[in-house]
Write a protein that holds these residues in place. Structure first.
Motif, PDB file in Angstrom:
ATOM      1  N   LEU A  79       0.817  -1.208  -0.097  1.00 13.84           N
ATOM      2  CA  LEU A  79       0.099  -0.160   0.101  1.00 13.84           C
ATOM      3  C   LEU A  79       0.743   1.337  -0.120  1.00 13.84           C
ATOM      4  CD1 LEU A  79      -2.516  -0.987   2.679  1.00 13.84           C
ATOM      5  CD2 LEU A  79      -2.742  -1.454   0.144  1.00 13.84           C
ATOM      6  N   TYR A  80       0.590   2.099  -0.852  1.00 18.97           N
ATOM      7  CA  TYR A  80       1.149   3.497  -0.668  1.00 18.97           C
ATOM      8  C   TYR A  80       0.385   4.601  -0.205  1.00 18.97           C
ATOM      9  CZ  TYR A  80       4.325   1.211  -4.319  1.00 18.97           C
ATOM     10  OH  TYR A  80       5.308   0.580  -4.645  1.00 18.97           O
ATOM     11  N   ILE A  81       0.837   5.095   0.925  1.00 19.86           N
ATOM     12  CA  ILE A  81      -0.125   6.028   1.498  1.00 19.86           C
ATOM     13  C   ILE A  81       0.763   7.254   1.567  1.00 19.86           C
ATOM     14  CG2 ILE A  81      -1.358   4.299   3.217  1.00 19.86           C
ATOM     15  CD1 ILE A  81       0.598   5.377   5.345  1.00 19.86           C
ATOM     16  N   LEU A  82      -0.277   8.282   1.637  1.00 20.52           N
ATOM     17  CA  LEU A  82       0.256   9.730   1.402  1.00 20.52           C
ATOM     18  C   LEU A  82      -0.042  10.479   2.915  1.00 20.52           C
ATOM     19  CD1 LEU A  82       1.446  12.173  -0.247  1.00 20.52           C
ATOM     20  CD2 LEU A  82      -0.888  12.868  -0.839  1.00 20.52           C
ATOM     21  N   LYS A  90       9.910   3.190  14.367  1.00 23.03           N
ATOM     22  CA  LYS A  90       9.015   1.902  14.488  1.00 23.03           C
ATOM     23  C   LYS A  90       8.858   1.182  12.929  1.00 23.03           C
ATOM     24  CE  LYS A  90       5.166  -0.515  16.539  1.00 23.03           C
ATOM     25  NZ  LYS A  90       4.176  -0.618  17.698  1.00 23.03           N
ATOM     26  N   LYS A  91       9.343   0.451  12.427  1.00 23.32           N
ATOM     27  CA  LYS A  91       9.159   0.093  10.960  1.00 23.32           C
ATOM     28  C   LYS A  91       8.205  -1.144  10.769  1.00 23.32           C
ATOM     29  CE  LYS A  91      13.525   2.176   9.833  1.00 23.32           C
ATOM     30  NZ  LYS A  91      13.078   3.050   9.113  1.00 23.32           N
ATOM     31  N   SER A  92       7.964  -2.050  11.940  1.00 26.49           N
ATOM     32  CA  SER A  92       7.104  -3.128  11.551  1.00 26.49           C
ATOM     33  C   SER A  92       6.312  -3.195  12.978  1.00 26.49           C
ATOM     34  CB  SER A  92       8.355  -4.343  12.074  1.00 26.49           C
ATOM     35  OG  SER A  92       7.435  -5.486  11.931  1.00 26.49           O
ATOM     36  N   PHE A  93       5.033  -3.630  12.322  1.00 25.36           N
ATOM     37  CA  PHE A  93       3.746  -3.434  13.089  1.00 25.36           C
ATOM     38  C   PHE A  93       2.826  -4.753  12.928  1.00 25.36           C
ATOM     39  CE2 PHE A  93       4.843   0.702  11.693  1.00 25.36           C
ATOM     40  CZ  PHE A  93       4.338   1.643  12.796  1.00 25.36           C
ATOM     41  N   THR A  94       2.613  -5.160  14.133  1.00 24.52           N
ATOM     42  CA  THR A  94       1.562  -6.342  14.429  1.00 24.52           C
ATOM     43  C   THR A  94       0.894  -5.810  15.409  1.00 24.52           C
ATOM     44  OG1 THR A  94       3.077  -7.328  16.191  1.00 24.52           O
ATOM     45  CG2 THR A  94       3.497  -8.053  13.862  1.00 24.52           C
ATOM     46  N   ARG A 115       1.044  -8.218   9.765  1.00 28.04           N
ATOM     47  CA  ARG A 115       2.409  -7.723   9.678  1.00 28.04           C
ATOM     48  C   ARG A 115       2.821  -6.875   8.795  1.00 28.04           C
ATOM     49  NH1 ARG A 115       2.107 -12.822  11.580  1.00 28.04           N
ATOM     50  NH2 ARG A 115       3.625 -13.532  13.349  1.00 28.04           N
ATOM     51  N   LEU A 116       2.805  -5.688   9.222  1.00 26.07           N
ATOM     52  CA  LEU A 116       3.009  -4.607   8.271  1.00 26.07           C
ATOM     53  C   LEU A 116       4.545  -4.070   8.359  1.00 26.07           C
ATOM     54  CD1 LEU A 116      -0.141  -2.593   9.091  1.00 26.07           C
ATOM     55  CD2 LEU A 116       0.116  -4.412   7.380  1.00 26.07           C
ATOM     56  N   ASN A 117       5.214  -3.792   7.320  1.00 27.88           N
ATOM     57  CA  ASN A 117       6.629  -3.017   7.414  1.00 27.88           C
ATOM     58  C   ASN A 117       6.182  -1.865   6.634  1.00 27.88           C
ATOM     59  OD1 ASN A 117       7.921  -5.512   8.424  1.00 27.88           O
ATOM     60  ND2 ASN A 117       7.475  -6.559   6.712  1.00 27.88           N
ATOM     61  N   VAL A 118       6.649  -1.000   7.105  1.00 27.89           N
ATOM     62  CA  VAL A 118       6.634   0.565   6.438  1.00 27.89           C
ATOM     63  C   VAL A 118       8.015   1.109   6.249  1.00 27.89           C
ATOM     64  CG1 VAL A 118       5.753   2.855   6.935  1.00 27.89           C
ATOM     65  CG2 VAL A 118       4.564   0.822   7.998  1.00 27.89           C
ATOM     66  N   ILE A 172       3.965   0.497   2.463  1.00 25.90           N
ATOM     67  CA  ILE A 172       3.476  -0.435   3.387  1.00 25.90           C
ATOM     68  C   ILE A 172       3.543  -1.789   3.013  1.00 25.90           C
ATOM     69  CG2 ILE A 172       1.842  -1.147   5.393  1.00 25.90           C
ATOM     70  CD1 ILE A 172       0.665   1.392   5.154  1.00 25.90           C
ATOM     71  N   ARG A 173       4.237  -2.651   3.441  1.00 30.43           N
ATOM     72  CA  ARG A 173       4.327  -4.067   2.893  1.00 30.43           C
ATOM     73  C   ARG A 173       3.897  -5.075   4.267  1.00 30.43           C
ATOM     74  NH1 ARG A 173       8.627  -4.802  -1.042  1.00 30.43           N
ATOM     75  NH2 ARG A 173       9.919  -2.900  -1.517  1.00 30.43           N
ATOM     76  N   LEU A 174       3.239  -5.842   4.124  1.00 34.34           N
ATOM     77  CA  LEU A 174       2.384  -6.643   3.187  1.00 34.34           C
ATOM     78  C   LEU A 174       1.276  -6.853   3.647  1.00 34.34           C
ATOM     79  CD1 LEU A 174       4.827  -9.408   2.502  1.00 34.34           C
ATOM     80  CD2 LEU A 174       4.648  -7.943   0.855  1.00 34.34           C
TER      81      LEU A 174
END
Length: 209
Positions: free
Chosen positions: A90-93, A122-126, A150-153, A182-184
């Protein structure tokens, strides 16, 4: 899951920004970090979007490296034929819009700095490492789906040409912003076709002889 993923990021970001905002920045609260379409800034929603941190989804992209998953899932009763899940980037503005204060632009830059600081730290989110997110208590999302979040920003840099095209397509005046990838994000429809276990193979050729 797209909405849930962005809500998780918004909730975590809101807590950080409010906790670290400038002492004299009394015009922003948790409710002012929002998911919204920034292209409406110049329309009827201008008042609603002024003096906010606005998170807007501007593009989705399939993660090609995970595209060719297996269609067969083995179970105790046989096998299931399933379509593999889609994994999205996802590409977020994230835009810091201006208010009516005399130092509105300075405030917007300071808020944008907090956004960048947050995602730098903080680059990784769960669900487990995001205690301020409301997603954990959302009964409309299954526990299985929550466990898979599991989101990697990462900060995504645009060229000047891309910036011009982006804001031109959004139809609004440019404000302080940052783009993130944002992956994945996993999209998986829980449907399948069940096939029984093959217990016997009949040789028709031997029967003819």
């Amino acid at each position: 899951m797209i909405g849930s993923a962005l809500k998780l990021l918004r909730d975590e970001l809101s807590t950080y920004v409010i906790s670290n905002k400038r002492p004299d920045d009394t015009t922003i609260e948790n409710k002012d970090i929002i998911l919204h379409n920034i292209s409406l800034m110049e329309g009827e929603s201008q008042g609603e979007l002024s003096n906010k941190i606005v998170i807007t989804l501007v593009n989705t992209e399939e993660e090609s490296t995970l595209k060719n998953g297996s269609h067969i899932l083995r179970t105790l009763n046989g096998v299931k034929y399933v379509e593999p899940p889609v994994f999205l980037n996802l590409y977020i503005l994230i835009s810091a819009t201006l208010g009516q204060e005399t130092d509105a632009y300075e405030l917007a830059l300071q808020r944008l700095s907090l956004v960048i600081q947050f995602f730098q730290a903080k680059k990784s989110f769960t669900i487990k490492n995001s205690p301020f997110s409301s997603i954990a208590s959302d009964t409309n999302i299954s526990q299985e789906d929550k466990d898979e979040v599991r989101l990697n920003v990462e900060l995504y840099t645009l060229t000047f040409e891309q910036i011009n095209h982006l804001w031109g397509s959004l139809g609004g005046k440019q404000v302080p912003f940052a783009m993130y990838k944002i992956r994945l994000v996993k999209i998986d429809e829980k449907t399948s076709i069940v096939a029984p276990v093959i217990e016997e193979i009949e040789n028709r050729e031997s029967q003819i002889n």
